[in-house]
Design an enzyme around this catalytic site. Sequence first.
Site, mmCIF file in Angstrom:
data_model
loop_
_atom_site.group_PDB
_atom_site.id
_atom_site.type_symbol
_atom_site.label_atom_id
_atom_site.label_comp_id
_atom_site.label_asym_id
_atom_site.label_seq_id
_atom_site.Cartn_x
_atom_site.Cartn_y
_atom_site.Cartn_z
ATOM 1 N N GLU D 29 -60.090 -148.233 57.892
ATOM 2 C CA GLU D 29 -60.211 -147.325 59.044
ATOM 3 C C GLU D 29 -61.364 -147.765 59.936
ATOM 4 O OE1 GLU D 29 -61.872 -143.523 58.088
ATOM 5 O OE2 GLU D 29 -60.555 -142.430 59.461
ATOM 6 N N HIS D 31 -64.600 -147.864 61.890
ATOM 7 C CA HIS D 31 -65.888 -147.200 61.714
ATOM 8 C C HIS D 31 -66.855 -147.682 62.791
ATOM 9 C CE1 HIS D 31 -64.399 -145.611 57.889
ATOM 10 N NE2 HIS D 31 -65.488 -144.857 57.834
ATOM 11 N N ASP D 40 -65.070 -146.912 53.844
ATOM 12 C CA ASP D 40 -64.793 -145.874 52.846
ATOM 13 C C ASP D 40 -64.575 -146.452 51.452
ATOM 14 O OD1 ASP D 40 -65.007 -143.997 54.842
ATOM 15 O OD2 ASP D 40 -62.854 -143.726 55.090
ATOM 16 N N HIS D 115 -62.875 -140.847 51.708
ATOM 17 C CA HIS D 115 -62.167 -140.758 52.995
ATOM 18 C C HIS D 115 -61.736 -139.310 53.165
ATOM 19 C CE1 HIS D 115 -59.656 -141.817 56.361
ATOM 20 N NE2 HIS D 115 -58.529 -141.607 55.718
ATOM 21 N N GLU D 117 -59.809 -137.570 55.027
ATOM 22 C CA GLU D 117 -58.403 -137.213 55.196
ATOM 23 C C GLU D 117 -57.592 -137.360 53.918
ATOM 24 O OE1 GLU D 117 -60.276 -138.976 57.186
ATOM 25 O OE2 GLU D 117 -59.879 -138.553 59.281
ATOM 26 N N HIS D 169 -68.757 -139.362 60.910
ATOM 27 C CA HIS D 169 -67.931 -140.557 60.737
ATOM 28 C C HIS D 169 -68.598 -141.747 61.431
ATOM 29 C CE1 HIS D 169 -64.331 -142.949 60.131
ATOM 30 N NE2 HIS D 169 -64.490 -143.393 61.359
ATOM 31 N N GLU D 174 -72.805 -142.513 56.668
ATOM 32 C CA GLU D 174 -72.011 -143.688 56.288
ATOM 33 C C GLU D 174 -72.734 -144.999 56.598
ATOM 34 O OE1 GLU D 174 -67.437 -142.254 56.057
ATOM 35 O OE2 GLU D 174 -68.053 -143.061 57.986
#
Lengths: 250, 250, 250, 250, 250, 250
Positions: D29, D31, D40, D115, D117, D169, D174
């Site tokens: 994903e 980032h 992630d 993650h 989601e 995010h 992170e």
Amino acid sequence: MTQMKHMTWYEFNERKDKDVVILPVGSVEQHGPHLPLFTDTIISEGFAELLAQEVNGIVMPAINYGYKSQPASGGGPLFPGTIDLNGVTLIALVQDILEELIRDGVKQIAVVNSHFENQAFLLEAIDLVSRHMPEGTKIVMMSWWDLITQETIDKVFDEVPFPGWALEHAAITETSLILKFAPETVHMDRLIEEKIEEVPTYQVYPIPKDLVPASGLLSIGRTSSQEKGELIIAEALKGMVSIVNKEFKN
Amino acid sequence: MTQMKHMTWYEFNERKDKDVVILPVGSVEQHGPHLPLFTDTIISEGFAELLAQEVNGIVMPAINYGYKSQPASGGGPLFPGTIDLNGVTLIALVQDILEELIRDGVKQIAVVNSHFENQAFLLEAIDLVSRHMPEGTKIVMMSWWDLITQETIDKVFDEVPFPGWALEHAAITETSLILKFAPETVHMDRLIEEKIEEVPTYQVYPIPKDLVPASGLLSIGRTSSQEKGELIIAEALKGMVSIVNKEFKN
Amino acid sequence: MTQMKHMTWYEFNERKDKDVVILPVGSVEQHGPHLPLFTDTIISEGFAELLAQEVNGIVMPAINYGYKSQPASGGGPLFPGTIDLNGVTLIALVQDILEELIRDGVKQIAVVNSHFENQAFLLEAIDLVSRHMPEGTKIVMMSWWDLITQETIDKVFDEVPFPGWALEHAAITETSLILKFAPETVHMDRLIEEKIEEVPTYQVYPIPKDLVPASGLLSIGRTSSQEKGELIIAEALKGMVSIVNKEFKN
Amino acid sequence: MTQMKHMTWYEFNERKDKDVVILPVGSVEQHGPHLPLFTDTIISEGFAELLAQEVNGIVMPAINYGYKSQPASGGGPLFPGTIDLNGVTLIALVQDILEELIRDGVKQIAVVNSHFENQAFLLEAIDLVSRHMPEGTKIVMMSWWDLITQETIDKVFDEVPFPGWALEHAAITETSLILKFAPETVHMDRLIEEKIEEVPTYQVYPIPKDLVPASGLLSIGRTSSQEKGELIIAEALKGMVSIVNKEFKN
Amino acid sequence: MTQMKHMTWYEFNERKDKDVVILPVGSVEQHGPHLPLFTDTIISEGFAELLAQEVNGIVMPAINYGYKSQPASGGGPLFPGTIDLNGVTLIALVQDILEELIRDGVKQIAVVNSHFENQAFLLEAIDLVSRHMPEGTKIVMMSWWDLITQETIDKVFDEVPFPGWALEHAAITETSLILKFAPETVHMDRLIEEKIEEVPTYQVYPIPKDLVPASGLLSIGRTSSQEKGELIIAEALKGMVSIVNKEFKN
Amino acid sequence: MTQMKHMTWYEFNERKDKDVVILPVGSVEQHGPHLPLFTDTIISEGFAELLAQEVNGIVMPAINYGYKSQPASGGGPLFPGTIDLNGVTLIALVQDILEELIRDGVKQIAVVNSHFENQAFLLEAIDLVSRHMPEGTKIVMMSWWDLITQETIDKVFDEVPFPGWALEHAAITETSLILKFAPETVHMDRLIEEKIEEVPTYQVYPIPKDLVPASGLLSIGRTSSQEKGELIIAEALKGMVSIVNKEFKN
């Protein structure tokens, strides 16, 4: 030639976009003590072959297995030898076959069904396929009993009263049809006089073992004959030919 | 009697927990200019019938449609007349049929396959079913080519070199088998000398149209004969009988 | 940079429609007493990285889990540590990933597989995706063993006879490859001289526990060496590069 | 040893019913301009490894691909390089892996997710598996952010206000975690000061292209540091260890 | 109290293993110019409520959406406002709900259907659930039209001839039922004298637009009345009560 | 008229491409000793009706059943009366309904959700549908709690502290809403002072029975009132109206 199974791909290829392709759908289901498990498929294949001869059609290999037998139209799933598909499986199977035909360029498809319980699932498959069909492609589905007139019903049920199509399982019409289509598989001597006494007005699960006669017969089969088989075939075939001509030949 | 399709449910019922039930699985797939689309199913049904005669087995109606033809083992999906099922459909179809047999009390099931591409999906179905089978139930799967010895290969490929089983499509072994199982469907006069020139060492999609010869022939079919068919049948059948005896008869 | 996992999306974005995207597919599967469970994935990732370096490709994060190990090509599912996906799951997983790439605008995709049993399911996923791909998109699938010539086989199997690719599990070729790709995970001292004695010519379920040696070794691993690993890698890599150049660079 | 991927099956087999098996789940994903696509998964693998060291656990190969990125927690699916699985695929994938572990006799499973989601779909998979688990088997799922106290949040968000976990995010937490787990993949020089200006209070499809900043950054990443990464890791790890001890060690 | 939707979980809990739980299933489907889209659900909910009062049952929230309308029994899918589920979706939906009830300890379940096309798919769901039900659990399915005697048919069809149940769509029986169950939603002034002229004896896809009248009426609705509604309700309800008493109360 | 269920198809047809179609989604889930099982659906239907009045919308029949209750947001699946759908079922159900609307020509769809656990699965369905929507079609999803400002939260939680939205289950906001939407179904006298004492920071399966209070209450419901219900409704409704106006009216 009518049978796709015996054609080479060259032979199929030449005719695929001009001729009606006929898909017979049957079942493996108990049909009492005197009829074979393949009764429905034999009937579908029989009609498909006759129809193909009349309309210059191509008969596909049959879908040999069908949807779950119901007590009040086929005796139900508890009889050994009745081999049923789940609904989603039959839908997927028919969908795949129809989509392959369409990818091959076939434009005229006729599904010939003779197992009562298949109907809803065949239509679901056809509906799903039809949403993405190229313009000009058509699929028809026919069941022989829908094409029989009251007049013929009266002739066939000359002694025994007509119990309705759902209950006509392993009884006069199917026995007469098999006496015509595959007489060597009928054991008239084993036919007994048994029928469902109280037709259920609802469904219950687990399915009670005594809902239908132990023989699997739902209606009286006495008075079945090859002549009656001929009568039914003639009329249903006439209907099928006229449907194909109406839908595909203009 | 060997054919379940011609049995009544009474007849099937009496034998269902004692006898091996044999499920032939085929395909509808191009087999060059000289062999019928139903080649694989004819072979599976042929072996199933012979096996049933030897081991007192019951032959089920065939699974007529199989998994997708691959270029390097069947010519691929682009040939009209090749009617393929998706993987998930074939898995579900075989699963349903096997589970119904097992619910009926069948303990000994032999799947006879003759379409190369079916293998992985048949095994997936059998694996899923086997996780919930009652103790004592067994399923075997057999493909005739796995039972042919080098000695027989040498005899069959006396002139033409053996190209490997995957490429033996519509070639000497299948032609010889059909010459034996259904000679009336073979057109030896249409057989041409064509084969895949460069066997692909990888797969590419979209599948190129020129990957295989236009005829659909992957290997040379010359020297096919009924005698060779008999040779292959004799050896494969012997293997099948011995597998059934080993797995089910002790 | 070759590894997508370490790229920012900006970096991926700049190259996505020009460069080959390589998807390594492996498995988590027993590989005897001396090789790691991740053997297949290590090999796929190893080849993917080398290939990317040669063709300026992008290596995706691997598909770490694969299809069910079979007795005669991986020892089967009964070994603890073998973590298998169902067929439909692997199909869906690969389908989703490929479709996402294509939605992102990727045109050139190379799937690098090193788990024998994955093949049919990877191809099914690719086939389903390819039916809706935009014009100009291509997917190739490569397995290293398909790219090895007889000459190299002869060199690698200088003492031990070549048992065929399916049986080359946790044996000379895989051991040699891991000795090259991840030598620290190999325990040559634990390697024992064991192999499947009677290769089954059919499949049976439930899978018998004694079908394969208790060690999980299917073929002899003796004579494995880093040099042989280099030999195999060199040839397979050359093949992969030439496939990518042929399919994507004109 | 902690990594299952490097174990032989013998090594896994000895520990499988005693030790906690840890499954890291990540994603591919976007980032932002400064963090890798694998952020992630790197975090999940990082925590899994540390946890395994503390509790003598076994780290499985990661689930590399995750559920669809959402605009307000990951930037959404429109960023190239974000490779998302459909919900049903992720459910099936996790279900298969967990069921295989359980068939192998594993009793203690910890899923480590990072993650956002993934959560609903991981829980769906675990729920479905748990309905048929043998007595005594337990599965826990942990996400690092659920284990961070307000005190630590205050320390980490010393300058920049805490935007809530969903919006964190590619931002301070992170970035700090990757600065610790894989510093070589971070490009602090590319980090820009951008954040989502108006957090949507509803969802709309098709997803508007301008819902999130063009960089993919949802919150401010300034003040990220390895020290903050250490702080977060220390606390989350402590939480994970205590969960594992509580659920599995009595 | 009869309505589960208004119960607290405490109230449901106390009665769940003693009382019949009734699941009404309907559809959102065109019912001509004078009846509401929710006609079928209103009827199912109406019968469920009356039945619950008679047998001390619990009425669940209805399944509001049903299977695809067919031309010859509901006008077909082309009418705006007809919102149909795919077959697999309806099967899964009903399966999930029934399985949840059974997990909660419910032993007596009555499905009340009033949408013709739902039947096959409801039975498929019930069949799948019933294979794993605990001993002592029972599910019945009832459709009101199956419980109407010829005597009542004669009374209801005093002027207009009875066209058969499939064609009785938006006609005398349904109009009369809604005149009783939800009179405020009926527009008798908009009812026109239209019916399907030629009932199709086969199915064709794409469904022709002119197969049914533009109004969606399949049969004549004239002579509908609240009194006829009462007559039908009285008889069908009596049948339902007696089924419940027979199946559940001994 | 706002309710599609009471419209004829003619009425729906006239408005279908101009007006917003609103789909309320709820659940059947325990809501403590004082609130009905249908709490979520009542709230969704309540908001949908009010919204329809404001924006001239059409309210569809509700999706009555929702995704699985989670311990920390709904008490979890162990409470009798909580009837949950599997994730794949809810996805398919919503997908089918939305696709039917779109096929009917509807361009503006608003999904109104009030069951926390539904969110991920509703979005998955919408995402899948949106990939094939005709240009100009839009779907929004709204949950009332996302539209409540801090100011209102402060007013509603004047005595009891705000526990966060997930934990606000069967507590002040939902009780106040039902006191407004369906006061006759609330039993304030049965409300007890109970709440989840230790909010879990991870998930564990099998779900422990003592994770949540025996009553199913997660937070304190005291100080609930119709006035607070009005306050919440006013603000959420205003938000919904403004979303609809923004997304659909330009």
